[in-house]
Design a protein around this motif. Structure first.
Motif, short mmCIF file in Angstrom:
data_model
loop_
_atom_site.label_atom_id
_atom_site.label_comp_id
_atom_site.label_asym_id
_atom_site.label_seq_id
_atom_site.Cartn_x
_atom_site.Cartn_y
_atom_site.Cartn_z
N ALA A 116 0.87 -1.19 -0.02
CA ALA A 116 -0.01 -0.03 0.00
C ALA A 116 0.94 1.23 0.07
N LEU A 117 1.73 1.33 0.73
CA LEU A 117 2.88 2.55 0.93
C LEU A 117 3.64 2.71 -0.61
N ALA A 118 3.97 1.57 -1.07
CA ALA A 118 4.50 1.79 -2.55
C ALA A 118 3.68 2.36 -3.35
N GLY A 119 2.30 1.97 -3.53
CA GLY A 119 1.18 2.22 -4.37
C GLY A 119 1.05 3.90 -4.00
N ILE A 120 1.05 4.18 -2.65
CA ILE A 120 0.71 5.68 -2.35
C ILE A 120 1.89 6.65 -2.84
N ALA A 121 3.10 6.16 -2.56
CA ALA A 121 4.14 6.73 -2.96
C ALA A 121 4.25 7.09 -4.45
N LEU A 122 4.03 6.06 -5.27
CA LEU A 122 3.95 6.22 -6.71
C LEU A 122 2.90 7.22 -7.04
N ASN A 123 1.74 7.05 -6.45
CA ASN A 123 0.80 8.35 -6.77
C ASN A 123 1.05 9.51 -6.21
N ALA A 124 1.70 9.89 -5.02
CA ALA A 124 2.35 10.99 -4.69
C ALA A 124 3.35 11.54 -5.49
N TRP A 125 4.21 10.66 -6.17
CA TRP A 125 5.28 11.24 -6.95
C TRP A 125 4.59 11.95 -8.33
N ARG A 126 3.54 11.09 -8.66
CA ARG A 126 2.77 11.45 -10.19
C ARG A 126 2.17 12.88 -9.67
N ALA A 127 1.65 12.90 -8.52
CA ALA A 127 0.76 13.93 -8.29
C ALA A 127 1.73 15.24 -7.97
N TRP A 128 2.88 15.01 -7.53
CA TRP A 128 3.88 16.12 -7.29
C TRP A 128 4.51 16.52 -8.62
N VAL A 129 4.70 15.50 -9.47
CA VAL A 129 5.23 16.16 -10.79
C VAL A 129 3.83 16.92 -11.40
N GLN A 130 2.57 16.51 -11.39
CA GLN A 130 1.56 17.29 -12.04
C GLN A 130 1.27 18.70 -11.26
N TRP A 131 1.53 18.63 -9.89
CA TRP A 131 1.54 19.83 -9.32
C TRP A 131 2.34 20.93 -9.86
N ASP A 132 3.74 20.57 -10.23
CA ASP A 132 4.42 21.22 -10.75
C ASP A 132 5.15 22.73 -9.76
N TYR A 133 5.07 22.33 -8.40
CA TYR A 133 5.40 23.22 -7.66
C TYR A 133 6.73 23.90 -7.53
N PRO A 134 7.60 23.19 -7.80
CA PRO A 134 9.12 23.68 -7.86
C PRO A 134 9.38 24.64 -8.95
N SER A 135 8.84 24.56 -10.10
CA SER A 135 9.08 25.44 -11.28
C SER A 135 8.42 26.92 -10.83
N ASP A 136 7.37 26.93 -10.35
CA ASP A 136 7.03 28.22 -10.22
C ASP A 136 6.44 28.83 -8.81
N GLN A 137 6.88 27.76 -7.77
CA GLN A 137 6.53 28.15 -6.41
C GLN A 137 5.08 28.67 -6.07
N ASN A 138 4.28 28.33 -6.92
CA ASN A 138 2.79 28.72 -6.82
C ASN A 138 1.89 27.82 -6.06
N TYR A 139 1.31 27.88 -4.97
CA TYR A 139 0.21 26.86 -4.68
C TYR A 139 -0.99 27.62 -4.43
N VAL A 140 -1.34 28.67 -4.98
CA VAL A 140 -2.57 29.19 -5.16
C VAL A 140 -3.15 28.80 -6.77
N HIS A 141 -4.15 28.15 -6.86
CA HIS A 141 -4.82 27.83 -8.07
C HIS A 141 -6.33 28.07 -8.16
#
Length: 125
Positions: free
Chosen positions: A59-84
């Motif tokens: 379960a943790l492996a599946g959640i970690a994979l989903n978290a990684w894909r969500a992190w990439v989708q969020w794209d926070y490091p590139s624009d530092q924007n957390y308001v959507h």
């Protein structure tokens, strides 16, 4: 030969956002089912504990994979924007990634919390 329809983008579905809580819920039901069967029918505490550990790791492996894909989708490091809050496709994509990442973190905490009795208690009680 039929042509395959084009793949939908990841942000077009809410499924990716709720995948981690679904994994958490399935993990919760599975470990309580395994514990009930192992303790009530066979008094096999060690089997139940190791099964819980294996299911938790999965379960943790599946959640970690989903978290990684969500992190990439969020794209926070590139624009530092957390308001959507704008009605654009980019803001929708990043909001769903942000929400999916946070739900993955909460789900991982839930999986660890549900596994703690198997770590701390060595009997079926």
């Amino acid at each position: 030969m039929t042509a395959r329809p084009p793949a939908r983008p990841r942000h077009a579905s809410l499924w990716h956002m709720v995948l981690a809580p679904v994994i958490w819920a399935l993990h919760f039901a599975a470990i309580y089912g395994v514990t009930a069967i192992a303790c009530a029918k066979a008094d096999a505490t060690d089997t139940a504990r190791w099964t819980i550990f294996a299911l938790s790791a999965l379960a943790l492996a599946g959640i970690a994979l989903n978290a990684w894909r969500a992190w990439v989708q969020w794209d926070y490091p590139s624009d530092q924007n957390y308001v959507h809050d704008a009605p654009t496709a980019e803001h929708r994509r990043e909001f769903l990634g942000h929400a999916g990442f946070l739900l993955s973190v909460v789900s991982a905490i839930g999986v660890v919390f549900a596994t703690l009795p198997a770590v701390l208690i060595r009997s079926c009680l």
